[in-house]
Write a protein that holds these residues in place. Structure first.
Motif, PDB file in Angstrom:
ATOM      1  N   SER A  38       9.347 -45.797  60.643  1.00 49.38           N
ATOM      2  CA  SER A  38       8.193 -45.432  61.481  1.00 49.38           C
ATOM      3  C   SER A  38       7.021 -44.970  60.619  1.00 49.38           C
ATOM      4  O   SER A  38       5.855 -45.175  60.970  1.00 49.38           O
ATOM      5  N   ARG A  50      10.767 -44.116  55.576  1.00 50.34           N
ATOM      6  CA  ARG A  50      11.330 -44.161  56.920  1.00 50.34           C
ATOM      7  C   ARG A  50      10.538 -45.231  57.675  1.00 50.34           C
ATOM      8  O   ARG A  50       9.293 -45.226  57.641  1.00 50.34           O
ATOM      9  N   THR A 101      14.491 -42.729  68.921  1.00 52.49           N
ATOM     10  CA  THR A 101      15.012 -41.483  68.357  1.00 52.49           C
ATOM     11  C   THR A 101      14.811 -40.346  69.344  1.00 52.49           C
ATOM     12  O   THR A 101      13.760 -40.237  69.967  1.00 52.49           O
ATOM     13  N   GLU A 110       8.886 -44.395  66.610  1.00 55.68           N
ATOM     14  CA  GLU A 110      10.199 -43.776  66.787  1.00 55.68           C
ATOM     15  C   GLU A 110      10.778 -44.054  68.181  1.00 55.68           C
ATOM     16  O   GLU A 110      11.987 -44.125  68.352  1.00 55.68           O
TER      17      GLU A 110
END
Lengths: 223, 226
Positions: free
Chosen positions: A202, A200, A86, A25
């Protein structure tokens, strides 16, 4: 820099998985890493003990700094690399409070799952009791109902409308439950959360390799 | 501010004590608080369940923000009130990383302590085994020796993450306080003993010292032989 970072990890360990998700992330792909195997006792090897005197995984170093507790590593990475990747802890007060709350509530979820899944591993034969097994299962059921409740109004994340540190810490624990046969019918909101984040980037990039071709276990199917 | 905060707590509970130390360090004295009784099962009362469906203490509210996990509350207070009171998260990367590491190891320390001192409270009579309690004591000794080593390496007068008092001390000291309350020998664990003596004089710690420990200065001796 990713190249200053070293992670020794085992597949399926949710503590290791959290750190790997956090690294992805924060756009720190390319970190030094080595997969080890509990079954071969590699968590007690010299290379682990040099980073983590407790002989546990993850064994994690950021530069010279050991951060072997997975939550410590995640908090540190978010702090140090705040401005890249993120944003895992938001600035706003309300979001932050609930994220912190859920991050630390995971201990209860992880502990109750372990009491059921690892009962025979943790408790020597002469000390085992059906009453304890029953009580542990009831405690896990109550805990899962709480999390099912937290996800009732979910937009796909544990807290609010964005992926946060709470998801980094919670997702591996939830995935672990389904890998061990938790019923998707009985826990539809948890199942939705689990499936919703599966792809997702990651999470996909760090998905435990030993789960990819292995059959699911059934230990939790009656919970 | 402090007036918008409410803490429900019991005396002698390390999780409650952590939050109280944090509140003192951030100059948030004057928060609304209520001392509950574990023995009277007040942690399962409606006023607690309304704030914490788990029926556990501490329960902590700041305005509409409810934070019942003690570590979460401590992190929250430091980030909300960064510019007042003691700076609890140091800027230096090495000290900060060590702080995080020790904070989370502190959970292990508390778990291993609880497995010994709360053994009879958490395990029903028919399931108790001398072998289990013995094993739990051995695990606690191994853990305490690790912490003794950590303090030895940092040198006298040091806090858990280095020269400054940090969140690591806020969350771990209460467990150390409990360890000595239950009779741990400072002769056998001199570094922990030194750390305990250093912290117990700190204003925030003194102000939040468990009242029933003041009333009954002599604790228990469960750990005196370990």
């Amino acid at each position: 820099m990713a190249t200053d970072i070293t992670l020794l990890w085992a597949s399926g360990s949710h503590a290791c998985w959290r750190v790997m998700i956090a690294l992805e992330e924060k756009n720190l792909q390319g970190y030094n890493q080595k997969q080890l195997y509990f079954e071969k006792g590699e968590h007690k090897s010299k290379e682990v003990l040099e980073i983590n005197p407790r002989g546990q995984l993850p064994a994690f170093k950021c530069g010279d700094l050991p951060l072997n507790e997975s939550c410590a590593a995640c908090f540190h990475l978010e702090c140090k690399y705040k401005s890249q990747g993120t944003k895992l802890i938001p600035d706003c007060e309300e979001g932050r409070a609930l994220i912190l709350q859920r991050v630390f509530e995971v201990n209860a979820l992880a502990e109750k799952s372990s009491s059921v899944l690892y009962y025979n591993w943790r408790v020597p034969e002469g000390e085992r009791h059906d009453s304890a097994v029953k009580r542990n299962k009831e405690a896990l059921t109550a805990e899962l109902k709480l999390w099912e409740g937290y996800l009732q109004a979910s937009s796909g994340f544990i807290v609010g409308k964005n992926f946060s540190l709470a998801d980094v810490i919670v997702y591996p624990a939830v995935a672990y439950l389904f890998q061990n046969g938790l019923s998707e019918q009985r826990y539809p909101k948890l199942a939705e959360y689990y499936k919703g984040l599966m792809n997702r980037p990651s999470i996909k990039a760090s998905w435990p390799p030993t789960w990819k071709n292995a059959p699911k276990q059934e230990t939790l199917k009656d919970i | 501010m402090a007036k918008d905060m409410t803490l429900l707590w019991v005396t002698g509970s390390p999780p409650c004590w952590r939050v109280m130390i944090a509140l003192e360090e951030k100059n948030l004295q004057g928060y609304n608080q209520k001392l509950l009784s574990f023995d009277k099962m007040e942690h399962k009362s409606q006023q607690v369940l309304d704030i914490n469906p788990r029926g556990q203490i501490p329960t902590f509210k700041h305005g509409d923000n409810v934070i019942n996990e003690s570590y979460a509350a401590c992190f929250y207070l430091e980030s909300q009130f960064k510019s007042q009171g003691t700076k609890l998260i140091p800027d230096g990367p090495a000290e900060q990383a060590l702080m995080y590491q020790r904070m989370f190891e502190g959970l292990t320390l508390y778990e291993k302590l609880s497995a010994v001192v709360f053994y009879e409270w958490s395990v029903p009579e028919g399931e108790r085994h001398e072998s289990a309690l013995k094993r739990n004591k051995e695990a606690l000794v191994t853990e305490l020796k690790l912490w003794e080593g950590y303090l030895q390496k940092l040198g006298s007068g040091s806090y858990l993450a280095g020269p400054s008092f940090t969140l690591a001390d806020v969350v771990v000291f209460p467990t150390v306080g409990m360890v000595f309350r239950f009779g741990l020998s400072p002769e056998r664990y001199p570094k922990l003993g030194e750390y305990h003596n250093l912290l117990k004089e700190r204003p925030s710690v003194k102000a939040s010292w468990p009242p029933h420990w003041l009333e009954n200065p002599k604790g228990q001796d469960t750990l005196k032989d370990i």
